[in-house]
Scaffold this active site. Structure first.
Site, PDB file in Angstrom:
ATOM      1  N   ASP A  17       0.822  -1.206   0.000  1.00  0.00           N
ATOM      2  CA  ASP A  17       0.000   0.000   0.000  1.00  0.00           C
ATOM      3  C   ASP A  17       0.865   1.270   0.000  1.00  0.00           C
ATOM      4  O   ASP A  17       1.978   1.254   0.519  1.00  0.00           O
ATOM      5  CB  ASP A  17      -0.898  -0.032   1.246  1.00  0.00           C
ATOM      6  CG  ASP A  17      -2.083   0.897   1.100  1.00  0.00           C
ATOM      7  OD1 ASP A  17      -2.265   1.475   0.007  1.00  0.00           O
ATOM      8  OD2 ASP A  17      -2.823   1.062   2.076  1.00  0.00           O
ATOM      9  N   ASN A  65     -10.833  -3.033  -6.311  1.00  0.00           N
ATOM     10  CA  ASN A  65     -10.101  -1.948  -6.984  1.00  0.00           C
ATOM     11  C   ASN A  65     -10.757  -1.487  -8.299  1.00  0.00           C
ATOM     12  O   ASN A  65     -10.415  -0.434  -8.834  1.00  0.00           O
ATOM     13  CB  ASN A  65      -8.650  -2.335  -7.272  1.00  0.00           C
ATOM     14  CG  ASN A  65      -7.759  -2.364  -6.047  1.00  0.00           C
ATOM     15  OD1 ASN A  65      -6.788  -3.109  -5.961  1.00  0.00           O
ATOM     16  ND2 ASN A  65      -8.086  -1.540  -5.047  1.00  0.00           N
TER      17      ASN A  65
HETATM   18  C1  FPP Z   1      -2.038   0.214  -3.254  1.00  0.00           C
HETATM   19  O1  FPP Z   1      -1.576   1.529  -3.280  1.00  0.00           O
HETATM   20  C2  FPP Z   1      -1.499  -0.515  -4.357  1.00  0.00           C
HETATM   21  C3  FPP Z   1      -2.207  -1.060  -5.378  1.00  0.00           C
HETATM   22  C4  FPP Z   1      -3.681  -1.015  -5.480  1.00  0.00           C
HETATM   23  C5  FPP Z   1      -1.530  -1.715  -6.478  1.00  0.00           C
HETATM   24  C6  FPP Z   1      -0.288  -2.441  -6.088  1.00  0.00           C
HETATM   25  C7  FPP Z   1       0.460  -2.762  -7.283  1.00  0.00           C
HETATM   26  C8  FPP Z   1       1.794  -2.733  -7.375  1.00  0.00           C
HETATM   27  C9  FPP Z   1       2.724  -2.439  -6.287  1.00  0.00           C
HETATM   28  C10 FPP Z   1       2.415  -3.044  -8.655  1.00  0.00           C
HETATM   29  C11 FPP Z   1       2.704  -4.488  -8.815  1.00  0.00           C
HETATM   30  C12 FPP Z   1       1.784  -5.051  -9.754  1.00  0.00           C
HETATM   31  C13 FPP Z   1       2.004  -6.140 -10.495  1.00  0.00           C
HETATM   32  C14 FPP Z   1       0.920  -6.610 -11.342  1.00  0.00           C
HETATM   33  C15 FPP Z   1       3.239  -6.882 -10.514  1.00  0.00           C
HETATM   34  P1  FPP Z   1      -2.631   2.704  -3.345  1.00  0.00           P
HETATM   35  O2  FPP Z   1      -2.789   3.122  -4.743  1.00  0.00           O
HETATM   36  O3  FPP Z   1      -3.903   2.254  -2.676  1.00  0.00           O
HETATM   37  O4  FPP Z   1      -1.898   3.783  -2.503  1.00  0.00           O
HETATM   38  P2  FPP Z   1      -2.572   4.902  -1.603  1.00  0.00           P
HETATM   39  O5  FPP Z   1      -3.263   4.195  -0.472  1.00  0.00           O
HETATM   40  O6  FPP Z   1      -1.397   5.693  -1.168  1.00  0.00           O
HETATM   41  O7  FPP Z   1      -3.523   5.665  -2.481  1.00  0.00           O
END
Ligand code: FPP
Length: 238
Positions: A17, A65
């Protein structure tokens, strides 16, 4: 096996996250954070392999998501394909066995094809079991297992008394993986967010305020050190 190795978590799961926050802090679009998150992921797999972690499972896209803005969903949908393509040779060379778990019914044909190819290419690898939960939801997984068990019962393939924890586990997406020893979540959110619900029943939970793109080897070391000092009781007294 020496003591230190014995106390390593066999299966680490990570909720990656904080990509969006990382980007926002730098005045960049959220997708830059996801891109940086991929790099952190690649480094983490490598490090887990070096220190002898047998199973690493990460949450890359949840069944919830889909409700994000279309532009972000489109980007997150494209990521695994790019990731699999650019990382497949490294996985082959380094003995990484890849699995992708989650719902497959609403994924694009090209992505599905790529997943099948890379899973097949790496199926005999044994250095580390690396699993990406993509389009995954823990409740969805349990419901899916329940439906398949009900079907097997209806078709007389199993009997009511055959249904126990072990059989149930065999119907989960993670049937070939052990339960989770250590669950890590970055970015200072103290939630499970529908990740691996059955498999974390007795996991040690570790939360850190480090944002996923900033997560480094020393951060993983810290989580593992804390894990080693926890007294796991599994409902017993010792
Ligand atoms: C959460 O951060 C992260 C995700 C929803 C996506 C995670 C994906 C990756 C790390 C890339 C790896 C992917 C693959 C397919 C290999 P957020 O966007 O919710 O962060 P925030 O809470 O700060 O908004």
């Amino acid at each position: 096996m020496n003591d230190a190795k014995e106390r390593l978590p066999g299966h680490i799961a990570i909720i990656m996250d904080g990509n969006g926050t990382w980007a926002k802090k730098r005045g960049l679009p959220r997708n830059f954070g996801h891109r940086k998150g991929v790099q952190t992921l690649i480094n983490t797999v490598k490090y887990c392999q070096q220190i002898g972690i047998e199973y690493l499972t990460v949450f890359a896209f949840s069944t919830e998501n889909w409700s994000r803005p279309k532009e972000e969903v489109d980007y997150l949908m494209k990521l695994p394909e790019q990731f699999l393509e650019s990382y497949r040779q490294t996985m082959r060379d380094n003995g990484v066995k890849l699995r992708v778990i989650g719902r497959k019914d609403n994924l694009g044909e090209k992505l599905l094809q790529k997943i099948i190819e890379v899973e097949r290419e790496t199926m005999n690898n044994s250095n580390i079991n690396f699993t990406i939960a993509f389009n995954y939801g823990g409740k969805d997984e349990i419901l899916n297992a329940t439906k398949h068990i009900a079907m097997a019962l209806k078709e007389d393939k199993i009997k009511l008394n055959d249904i126990n924890e072990k059989l149930f586990y065999d119907y989960l997406y993670t049937k070939d993986l052990p339960v989770v020893d250590l669950l890590i979540r970055t970015s200072n959110q103290i939630r499970i967010s529908n990740f691996l619900l059955w498999q974390i029943a007795y996991s040690e939970l570790y939360f850190t305020d480090v944002l996923w793109p900033d997560f480094r080897r020393r951060d993983l070391d810290k989580a593992i050190d804390e894990y080693k000092n926890r007294n796991r009781r599994f409902g017993g007294l010792k």
